[in-house]
Design an enzyme around this catalytic site. Structure first.
Site, short mmCIF file in Angstrom:
data_model
loop_
_atom_site.label_atom_id
_atom_site.label_comp_id
_atom_site.label_asym_id
_atom_site.label_seq_id
_atom_site.Cartn_x
_atom_site.Cartn_y
_atom_site.Cartn_z
N ASP A 47 34.40 42.44 28.20
CA ASP A 47 35.11 43.73 28.20
C ASP A 47 36.53 43.56 27.65
OD1 ASP A 47 36.27 42.44 30.34
OD2 ASP A 47 36.02 44.09 31.77
N LYS A 117 27.52 39.55 33.47
CA LYS A 117 28.64 38.88 34.16
C LYS A 117 29.40 39.95 34.93
CE LYS A 117 32.70 37.53 32.06
NZ LYS A 117 33.70 38.23 32.87
N GLU A 119 32.99 40.39 37.79
CA GLU A 119 34.20 39.70 38.26
C GLU A 119 34.30 39.71 39.78
OE1 GLU A 119 37.70 41.31 36.39
OE2 GLU A 119 36.97 40.87 34.37
N GLU A 186 39.04 31.49 35.37
CA GLU A 186 40.08 31.92 34.42
C GLU A 186 41.48 31.70 35.01
OE1 GLU A 186 39.54 35.74 32.58
OE2 GLU A 186 41.52 35.69 31.65
O1 KIV Z 1 35.93 39.84 28.94
C1 KIV Z 1 36.06 38.66 28.56
O2 KIV Z 1 36.16 38.37 27.37
C2 KIV Z 1 36.11 37.62 29.59
C3 KIV Z 1 36.52 36.25 29.16
C4 KIV Z 1 37.97 36.20 28.93
C5 KIV Z 1 36.06 35.22 30.12
O3 KIV Z 1 35.82 37.88 30.71
#
Ligand code: KIV
Length: 304
Positions: A47, A117, A119, A186
Protein backbone atom coordinates in the site's frame (compact mmCIF):
# COMPACT_ATOMS: atom_id res chain seq x y z
CA UNK A 1 15.42 -23.56 -8.85
CA UNK A 2 12.18 -25.51 -9.32
CA UNK A 3 9.88 -24.32 -12.11
CA UNK A 4 6.48 -22.77 -11.33
CA UNK A 5 5.24 -20.64 -8.47
CA UNK A 6 7.42 -20.37 -5.38
CA UNK A 7 5.63 -22.40 -2.71
CA UNK A 8 5.46 -21.66 1.00
CA UNK A 9 7.41 -24.84 1.89
CA UNK A 10 10.16 -23.72 -0.53
CA UNK A 11 10.17 -20.32 1.15
CA UNK A 12 10.49 -21.94 4.57
CA UNK A 13 13.31 -24.11 3.21
CA UNK A 14 15.24 -20.98 2.22
CA UNK A 15 15.30 -19.99 5.90
CA UNK A 16 16.36 -23.48 7.00
CA UNK A 17 19.20 -23.46 4.49
CA UNK A 18 20.26 -19.95 5.48
CA UNK A 19 19.54 -18.63 1.96
CA UNK A 20 18.34 -15.04 1.88
CA UNK A 21 14.84 -14.23 0.61
CA UNK A 22 14.50 -11.27 -1.75
CA UNK A 23 11.30 -9.26 -1.81
CA UNK A 24 10.53 -6.01 -3.62
CA UNK A 25 7.36 -4.02 -4.06
CA UNK A 26 5.65 -4.04 -7.46
CA UNK A 27 2.69 -2.02 -8.66
CA UNK A 28 2.47 -2.64 -12.39
CA UNK A 29 3.18 -5.18 -15.12
CA UNK A 30 6.56 -3.85 -16.34
CA UNK A 31 7.87 -3.65 -12.77
CA UNK A 32 6.66 -7.16 -11.98
CA UNK A 33 8.17 -8.55 -15.18
CA UNK A 34 11.56 -6.93 -14.56
CA UNK A 35 11.59 -8.10 -10.94
CA UNK A 36 10.80 -11.65 -11.99
CA UNK A 37 13.51 -11.55 -14.66
CA UNK A 38 15.92 -10.38 -11.94
CA UNK A 39 15.09 -13.47 -9.89
CA UNK A 40 13.15 -11.78 -7.08
CA UNK A 41 11.34 -14.31 -4.84
CA UNK A 42 8.39 -12.24 -3.58
CA UNK A 43 6.49 -9.31 -5.10
CA UNK A 44 4.69 -7.21 -2.52
CA UNK A 45 1.92 -5.11 -3.99
CA UNK A 46 2.35 -2.74 -1.08
CA UNK A 47 0.00 0.00 0.00
CA UNK A 48 3.10 2.21 -0.31
CA UNK A 49 1.52 2.53 -3.75
CA UNK A 50 -0.44 5.33 -2.09
CA UNK A 51 2.77 7.35 -1.79
CA UNK A 52 4.92 6.22 -4.70
CA UNK A 53 2.25 5.73 -7.36
CA UNK A 54 -1.01 7.41 -6.35
CA UNK A 55 0.39 10.74 -5.16
CA UNK A 56 -0.61 10.74 -1.47
CA UNK A 57 2.00 12.58 0.57
CA UNK A 58 3.55 10.66 3.45
CA UNK A 59 0.60 8.37 4.17
CA UNK A 60 -0.82 5.03 3.06
CA UNK A 61 -4.10 5.53 4.93
CA UNK A 62 -6.26 6.80 2.01
CA UNK A 63 -5.50 3.79 -0.22
CA UNK A 64 -8.69 1.86 -1.01
CA UNK A 65 -9.47 -1.81 -1.60
CA UNK A 66 -10.41 -1.05 -5.21
CA UNK A 67 -7.03 0.61 -5.83
CA UNK A 68 -5.15 -2.28 -4.24
CA UNK A 69 -7.15 -4.86 -6.19
CA UNK A 70 -6.44 -3.04 -9.44
CA UNK A 71 -2.68 -2.92 -8.77
CA UNK A 72 -2.51 -6.51 -7.48
CA UNK A 73 -4.40 -7.82 -10.50
CA UNK A 74 -1.89 -6.12 -12.78
CA UNK A 75 1.10 -7.63 -11.00
CA UNK A 76 -0.46 -11.10 -10.62
CA UNK A 77 -1.28 -11.17 -14.34
CA UNK A 78 2.42 -11.26 -15.28
CA UNK A 79 4.19 -12.82 -12.25
CA UNK A 80 4.78 -16.51 -12.85
CA UNK A 81 7.38 -17.60 -10.28
CA UNK A 82 7.39 -14.93 -7.55
CA UNK A 83 4.85 -15.13 -4.76
CA UNK A 84 2.43 -12.20 -5.10
CA UNK A 85 1.47 -10.58 -1.79
CA UNK A 86 -1.61 -8.37 -1.72
CA UNK A 87 -1.23 -5.74 0.99
CA UNK A 88 -4.53 -5.18 2.82
CA UNK A 89 -5.13 -1.42 3.01
CA UNK A 90 -6.15 0.55 6.08
CA UNK A 91 -9.79 -0.15 6.95
CA UNK A 92 -10.00 -3.45 5.07
CA UNK A 93 -9.36 -5.62 8.17
CA UNK A 94 -9.92 -3.24 11.07
CA UNK A 95 -13.65 -3.66 11.63
CA UNK A 96 -14.14 -7.38 12.14
CA UNK A 97 -12.73 -10.83 11.39
CA UNK A 98 -15.56 -11.37 8.88
CA UNK A 99 -14.69 -8.18 7.05
CA UNK A 100 -11.02 -9.18 7.02
CA UNK A 101 -11.84 -12.61 5.54
CA UNK A 102 -14.15 -11.05 2.93
CA UNK A 103 -11.47 -8.61 1.79
CA UNK A 104 -8.67 -11.19 1.85
CA UNK A 105 -10.83 -13.41 -0.36
CA UNK A 106 -11.24 -10.51 -2.80
CA UNK A 107 -7.43 -10.21 -3.05
CA UNK A 108 -7.11 -13.88 -3.95
CA UNK A 109 -10.25 -14.36 -6.02
CA UNK A 110 -10.57 -11.06 -7.88
CA UNK A 111 -6.95 -9.94 -8.02
CA UNK A 112 -4.99 -13.21 -8.21
CA UNK A 113 -2.84 -12.61 -5.09
CA UNK A 114 -1.20 -15.74 -3.71
CA UNK A 115 -1.23 -14.47 -0.12
CA UNK A 116 -2.10 -11.29 1.80
CA UNK A 117 -0.22 -9.09 4.26
CA UNK A 118 -1.61 -7.05 7.11
CA UNK A 119 -0.05 -4.82 9.74
CA UNK A 120 0.23 -5.11 13.52
CA UNK A 121 -0.25 -7.69 16.24
CA UNK A 122 -2.75 -7.22 19.13
CA UNK A 123 -6.14 -6.78 17.44
CA UNK A 124 -4.70 -8.07 14.14
CA UNK A 125 -4.02 -11.52 15.64
CA UNK A 126 -7.61 -12.70 15.41
CA UNK A 127 -7.74 -11.33 11.84
CA UNK A 128 -4.70 -13.43 10.93
CA UNK A 129 -6.26 -16.52 12.47
CA UNK A 130 -9.54 -15.90 10.68
CA UNK A 131 -7.96 -15.35 7.26
CA UNK A 132 -5.65 -18.36 7.63
CA UNK A 133 -8.68 -20.48 8.65
CA UNK A 134 -10.31 -19.41 5.41
CA UNK A 135 -7.34 -20.94 3.58
CA UNK A 136 -5.42 -17.78 2.73
CA UNK A 137 -1.81 -17.50 3.90
CA UNK A 138 -0.92 -14.30 5.75
CA UNK A 139 2.32 -12.34 6.03
CA UNK A 140 2.56 -10.30 9.24
CA UNK A 141 4.19 -6.89 9.66
CA UNK A 142 5.44 -5.36 12.91
CA UNK A 143 7.73 -2.52 13.99
CA UNK A 144 6.96 0.62 12.05
CA UNK A 145 3.52 -0.05 10.66
CA UNK A 146 2.73 2.91 8.37
CA UNK A 147 -1.07 2.53 8.62
CA UNK A 148 -0.80 3.42 12.31
CA UNK A 149 2.04 5.94 11.97
CA UNK A 150 0.00 8.63 13.73
CA UNK A 151 -0.48 6.37 16.77
CA UNK A 152 3.24 5.51 16.71
CA UNK A 153 4.20 9.21 16.71
CA UNK A 154 5.25 9.32 13.04
CA UNK A 155 7.53 7.32 10.78
CA UNK A 156 9.96 6.40 13.57
CA UNK A 157 12.19 3.48 14.47
CA UNK A 158 10.35 1.11 16.82
CA UNK A 159 11.61 -1.07 19.67
CA UNK A 160 14.36 1.26 20.85
CA UNK A 161 13.76 0.72 24.55
CA UNK A 162 14.22 -2.68 26.20
CA UNK A 163 10.50 -2.83 27.02
CA UNK A 164 9.46 -1.91 23.49
CA UNK A 165 11.93 -4.44 22.07
CA UNK A 166 10.49 -7.22 24.27
CA UNK A 167 7.00 -6.25 23.08
CA UNK A 168 8.16 -6.54 19.47
CA UNK A 169 9.54 -10.04 20.10
CA UNK A 170 6.25 -11.04 21.73
CA UNK A 171 4.23 -9.54 18.86
CA UNK A 172 6.27 -11.37 16.22
CA UNK A 173 5.94 -14.66 18.12
CA UNK A 174 2.20 -14.10 18.50
CA UNK A 175 1.87 -13.53 14.74
CA UNK A 176 3.70 -16.79 14.08
CA UNK A 177 1.43 -18.52 16.59
CA UNK A 178 -1.62 -17.02 14.86
CA UNK A 179 -0.53 -18.67 11.60
CA UNK A 180 1.61 -16.16 9.68
CA UNK A 181 3.96 -17.82 7.19
CA UNK A 182 6.43 -14.88 7.37
CA UNK A 183 6.75 -11.58 9.23
CA UNK A 184 7.99 -8.22 7.95
CA UNK A 185 10.09 -6.28 10.47
CA UNK A 186 10.19 -2.58 9.62
CA UNK A 187 12.50 0.03 11.15
CA UNK A 188 13.62 -1.89 14.22
CA UNK A 189 17.13 -2.02 15.72
CA UNK A 190 19.27 -4.79 14.20
CA UNK A 191 19.82 -6.74 17.47
CA UNK A 192 16.06 -6.87 18.06
CA UNK A 193 15.41 -8.10 14.52
CA UNK A 194 18.21 -10.66 14.91
CA UNK A 195 16.63 -11.97 18.13
CA UNK A 196 13.18 -12.21 16.50
CA UNK A 197 14.70 -14.01 13.51
CA UNK A 198 16.38 -16.54 15.85
CA UNK A 199 13.17 -17.17 17.78
CA UNK A 200 10.76 -17.46 14.86
CA UNK A 201 10.51 -20.62 12.80
CA UNK A 202 8.97 -18.71 9.92
CA UNK A 203 11.11 -16.30 7.88
CA UNK A 204 11.49 -12.64 8.80
CA UNK A 205 11.74 -10.08 6.02
CA UNK A 206 13.48 -6.89 7.09
CA UNK A 207 13.22 -3.33 5.92
CA UNK A 208 15.44 -1.15 8.06
CA UNK A 209 15.93 -4.13 10.38
CA UNK A 210 19.57 -5.02 9.75
CA UNK A 211 21.38 -7.88 8.04
CA UNK A 212 20.26 -10.81 10.20
CA UNK A 213 16.69 -11.09 8.93
CA UNK A 214 15.96 -14.06 6.68
CA UNK A 215 15.21 -11.72 3.80
CA UNK A 216 15.03 -8.10 2.79
CA UNK A 217 12.41 -5.92 1.15
CA UNK A 218 12.73 -2.48 -0.41
CA UNK A 219 10.24 -0.25 -2.17
CA UNK A 220 10.79 -0.45 -5.94
CA UNK A 221 10.77 3.32 -6.44
CA UNK A 222 13.25 3.87 -3.60
CA UNK A 223 15.83 1.34 -4.73
CA UNK A 224 15.64 2.47 -8.34
CA UNK A 225 15.88 6.16 -7.51
CA UNK A 226 12.39 6.93 -8.77
CA UNK A 227 11.39 8.49 -5.43
CA UNK A 228 12.79 11.92 -4.73
CA UNK A 229 13.10 13.97 -1.56
CA UNK A 230 13.86 12.53 1.86
CA UNK A 231 14.39 8.79 2.04
CA UNK A 232 14.76 6.64 5.17
CA UNK A 233 18.38 5.72 6.03
CA UNK A 234 17.68 2.05 5.35
CA UNK A 235 17.19 2.65 1.62
CA UNK A 236 20.05 1.79 -0.69
CA UNK A 237 19.75 3.29 -4.16
CA UNK A 238 20.82 0.99 -6.97
CA UNK A 239 20.00 3.40 -9.80
CA UNK A 240 18.98 7.00 -10.40
CA UNK A 241 16.08 6.50 -12.79
CA UNK A 242 14.43 9.85 -11.96
CA UNK A 243 17.40 11.63 -13.43
CA UNK A 244 17.48 9.37 -16.49
CA UNK A 245 13.74 9.74 -17.09
CA UNK A 246 13.81 13.53 -16.65
CA UNK A 247 16.79 13.84 -19.02
CA UNK A 248 15.02 11.71 -21.61
CA UNK A 249 11.77 13.71 -21.34
CA UNK A 250 13.68 16.99 -21.63
CA UNK A 251 15.47 15.73 -24.74
CA UNK A 252 12.11 14.66 -26.24
CA UNK A 253 10.50 18.04 -25.50
CA UNK A 254 13.50 19.81 -27.04
CA UNK A 255 13.36 17.64 -30.18
CA UNK A 256 9.62 18.20 -30.67
CA UNK A 257 9.95 21.96 -30.23
CA UNK A 258 12.92 22.24 -32.59
CA UNK A 259 11.51 19.83 -35.18
CA UNK A 260 14.33 17.33 -34.64
CA UNK A 261 11.72 14.65 -33.95
CA UNK A 262 10.20 12.85 -35.77
CA UNK A 263 12.84 11.98 -38.37
CA UNK A 264 12.19 10.09 -41.61
CA UNK A 265 12.79 6.73 -39.91
CA UNK A 266 9.84 7.45 -37.59
CA UNK A 267 7.32 8.21 -40.36
CA UNK A 268 5.13 6.13 -42.72
CA UNK A 269 5.04 6.37 -46.51
CA UNK A 270 2.34 5.57 -49.09
CA UNK A 271 2.66 4.31 -52.69
CA UNK A 272 3.64 7.14 -55.09
CA UNK A 273 0.57 6.68 -57.33
CA UNK A 274 -1.79 6.82 -54.33
CA UNK A 275 -0.07 9.95 -53.11
CA UNK A 276 -0.40 11.55 -56.55
CA UNK A 277 -4.10 10.66 -56.69
CA UNK A 278 -4.60 11.95 -53.13
CA UNK A 279 -2.92 15.27 -53.94
CA UNK A 280 -4.99 15.64 -57.15
CA UNK A 281 -8.20 14.96 -55.21
CA UNK A 282 -7.31 17.49 -52.56
CA UNK A 283 -7.04 20.18 -55.26
CA UNK A 284 -10.72 19.62 -56.27
CA UNK A 285 -13.50 21.72 -54.75
CA UNK A 286 -15.21 19.80 -51.91
CA UNK A 287 -18.55 19.14 -53.73
CA UNK A 288 -16.99 17.66 -56.88
CA UNK A 289 -14.53 15.68 -54.70
CA UNK A 290 -17.48 13.95 -52.98
CA UNK A 291 -19.19 12.96 -56.24
CA UNK A 292 -15.86 11.85 -57.75
CA UNK A 293 -15.24 9.58 -54.75
CA UNK A 294 -18.82 8.18 -54.95
CA UNK A 295 -18.34 7.34 -58.64
CA UNK A 296 -15.01 5.60 -57.89
CA UNK A 297 -16.58 3.61 -55.08
CA UNK A 298 -19.55 2.44 -57.23
CA UNK A 299 -17.30 1.44 -60.14
CA UNK A 300 -14.74 -0.41 -58.03
CA UNK A 301 -15.27 -4.21 -57.87
CA UNK A 302 -16.80 -5.42 -54.60
CA UNK A 303 -15.08 -8.10 -52.58
CA UNK A 304 -16.86 -11.41 -52.29
O1 KIV B 1 3.45 -1.27 1.68
C1 KIV B 1 4.64 -1.63 1.59
O2 KIV B 1 5.30 -1.42 0.58
C2 KIV B 1 5.24 -2.29 2.76
C3 KIV B 1 6.71 -2.49 2.75
C4 KIV B 1 7.40 -1.21 3.04
C5 KIV B 1 7.12 -3.56 3.68
O3 KIV B 1 4.54 -2.66 3.65
Amino acid sequence: MKPGKLTLPELAALKSRGEKIVMVTAYDAPGARLAEEAGIDILLVGDTAGMVVLGHEGTTVPVTMEEMLFLTRTVARVAKRPLVVGDMPFGSYHVSDEDAIRNAIRFVKEAGADVVKLEGAGPSLSRVQAIVSAGIPVMGHVGLTPQSATMLGGFKTQGKTAAAAVQLVDDALALEQAGCFAVVLEAVPSPVAAEITRRLEVPTIGIGAGPDCDGQVLVYHDLLGLSEGHLPRFVKRYANLSREIRDALEAYAHDVRTGAFPEEQHTYEMPAEELEEFEKTMLMPTASRASDQATKRSSSPTKT
